[in-house]
Structures are given as structure tokens and as C-alpha cells.
Design a protein around this motif. Sequence first.
Motif, PDB file in Angstrom:
ATOM      1  N   ASP A   9       0.879  -1.174   0.000  1.00 11.15           N
ATOM      2  CA  ASP A   9       0.000   0.000   0.000  1.00 11.15           C
ATOM      3  C   ASP A   9       0.915   1.222   0.000  1.00 11.15           C
ATOM      4  OD1 ASP A   9      -1.659   2.127   0.540  1.00 11.15           O
ATOM      5  OD2 ASP A   9      -2.244   1.452   2.541  1.00 11.15           O
ATOM      6  N   GLU A 132      -7.068   1.798  -5.407  1.00  8.32           N
ATOM      7  CA  GLU A 132      -7.200   1.849  -3.955  1.00  8.32           C
ATOM      8  C   GLU A 132      -8.580   1.433  -3.407  1.00  8.32           C
ATOM      9  OE1 GLU A 132      -5.307   5.114  -2.130  1.00  8.32           O
ATOM     10  OE2 GLU A 132      -5.645   4.210  -0.168  1.00  8.32           O
ATOM     11  N   ASP A 154     -12.220   6.153   1.558  1.00  8.71           N
ATOM     12  CA  ASP A 154     -10.890   5.986   2.147  1.00  8.71           C
ATOM     13  C   ASP A 154     -10.289   7.362   2.398  1.00  8.71           C
ATOM     14  OD1 ASP A 154      -8.447   3.933   2.541  1.00  8.71           O
ATOM     15  OD2 ASP A 154      -7.717   5.776   1.610  1.00  8.71           O
TER      16      ASP A 154
END
Length: 332
Positions: A9, A132, A154
Motif C-alpha cells: 500500500d 485503492e 478511504d
Amino acid sequence: MVVSDMGIDLGTASVLVYIKGKGVVLKEPSVVAFDRNTNKIKAIGEEARLMLGRTPGNIVAVRPLRQGVISDYHVTEKMLRYFIQKAMGKHQRFRKPRISVCIPSGATEVEKKAVRDATLLAGARDVEIIEEPIAAAIGAGIDIARPCGNMIVDIGGGTTDIAVISLGGTVVSNSIKVAGDDFDEAIVRYMRKKHNLLIGERTAEDIKIKIGCAYKREEVETIDVRGRNLVTGLPKTITVTSDETEEALHEATSQIVEAVHAVLEKTPPELSADISDRGIVLTGGGALLRGLEELIESRTGITTMTAEEPMTVVAIGTGKFVEFLSGKRTVQ
Ligand SMILES: Nc1ncnc2c1ncn2[C@@H]1O[C@H](COP(=O)(O)OP(=O)(O)O)[C@@H](O)[C@H]1O
Ligand SMILES: [Mg+2]
């Protein structure tokens, strides 16, 4: 034989590495410090973060992914390579890993290619670049392959990514450059305007984490904050309340709510019915701000909840995506 298939990530605030079967093995800030005179990298990750704001003139510490886009490709490449090698070093391997990387949305094709090349150079056998929101949804335990609408919000350091996902793909999405870092900056501005007090971003982040809130709460919390009095130039300590942070953060949190609203408006009706049944899921470190769920819920009328361990879900989802791919490939 150990096959360390890996999910990364690559966030604006932190980089996390997930290894299949081991979980999240590395979590470090996305910061690089280098020498201005020689252009040589001095430190990466946690070590470099400690240098932020404290570096002597010749050393600069930068966050290469700050605004959710790769502002400095060469530095990003070096940082990525360092983290991959560090994660691989800890877990002996005999084969080159298959790596999937999740990058902030809004990245251009050129940036995606840059990340892919850097990952290959760092020793990957195969690279997959993942969106993402898809990774966040997988990490939050949502079965993304079903024909059912799910909304993921997010909130990272540099960007907030909002997406409606169904059948493994993004149906509607939006990304705004308002997230955790902006909360810190808003607190810095508020302290200067309201209290004539100059504080640094690290202090502001500390206030946010300890007492910050997006929605007024019954019990008011306080914290003592030290900074520099802008009038006298001398150090000064004042007490700040959680209600004041709500005021300071109001504009930034409202922008996030408006962006959520805009995505809901563009969502096809069947999927929006699913979302109102299933609720909105928040991920990312910014989701840890108290009261965000209540704020979004009060303005949209939709139940909102934060994923368990919101800071690691994207890394886990990215890693799981690799497992999903491996599964698919063995079947083929
Ligand atoms: N307990 C907390 N309360 C509020 N914000 C938090 C908390 N913990 C971390 N954050 C914020 O989360 C943001 C980083 O989130 P993260 O998901 O790691 O970002 P990215 O994916 O962009 O790297 C930072 O702005 C940080 O200040
Ligand atoms: Mg993130």
C-alpha cells in the motif's frame, strides 16, 4: 520453498507491506530525507520522518507522495525499492515474489508505469497495480465480486477516495485532495487565528489524534498545547477543547461530506438502494477521527461505519488481491 507474494500500500502518509501468510510485516512513513548538496538519500521511512522539520540546512526531508500523486518519481522509486528489499530481507525467499501495488487514485498512466518499473527493478517477478478503493473493499471483508453496490470512503493523508463498487469494479468514484493532512493544517490555521499561537504540523496532528472530532460530542475533552505566541514571540501554553477542533475541522470535513454526497447523486438507483441497506464503510487513517461516522450519517441519512483497523485494510486488501490472482492462475 517460501514464496513471499506481497501486497504494497503506497500511501501518501505511510507505506505498508503485506506478505501472504504473514500479514502486515512493514509499516513506515512515506518520507525520504536527502542531502541537498550531494542529492544523496540520507534516510527513508521512520528514520527520515524523525528528521521532518528538524533538519539542518543541507538535509531535506520530503514526502514524495504527499498530494496523492507521485511528485518526485526518482525518490518514489528509491523509497519503494528500499521498502521491498527491507520486507523481503526479513523473510527469506527463494523465488522472486509476485507483487501487487496499490497507489493513490488520480495517478496518471505515466505514474502507474513508473511504479510498475520501480517494482520490477526492485526484484518483482510480476507486478499488478490495483485501484485503492478495490483494495480497501477487499481488506474490509466485502465480497466485491457480487452484483451488489458498496460504498467505500478511504480517508488517507493526502487524498480522500470515494467509490461505489459492484461486480469487482468501480461504478462511480471521486477523489479529492482533502484528507488527514488538511485536518492538521486546519488546526494550525485555527490556532494562529483564534489564539495567536504558532504550532507545527506534528503538534496539530497530535491534537487531532488525542481530542480531534468532526461532530460535537457530549463530553468535552481538553489538551494543553505549547507553541509560540505570535505577539510576544515567546513560548506559550494554552488549553484547547474538542469543540474547538470541531470548529477548526468543519470546513475540511464538510468538503468530504459534500464529495460523498456528489458520488451518491451519480450512483445508479439499484446500487444506491444497496448502499442504504448496507451502509457506507470508512477506511484509512483519517477515518479514525472521532465523529466522522456521525457527521456523514447525519448529512446523508445512511448508516456509516469504520472498518476494523482502517489503517491496514488497504495493505491487506492489496495482498489478498494477489492471493485472489494466484488462485485464479492455478485454476487456469
Ligand atoms: N487516531 C487518529 N485520529 C485521527 N487521524 C489519524 C489517527 N491516526 C492516524 N490518523 C491520520 O491518518 C492519516 C494517514 O492515513 P493513512 O491511511 O495511513 O494515509 P495514506 O493511505 O494516504 O498513506 C494521517 O493524516 C494521520 O494523521
Ligand atoms: Mg491509503
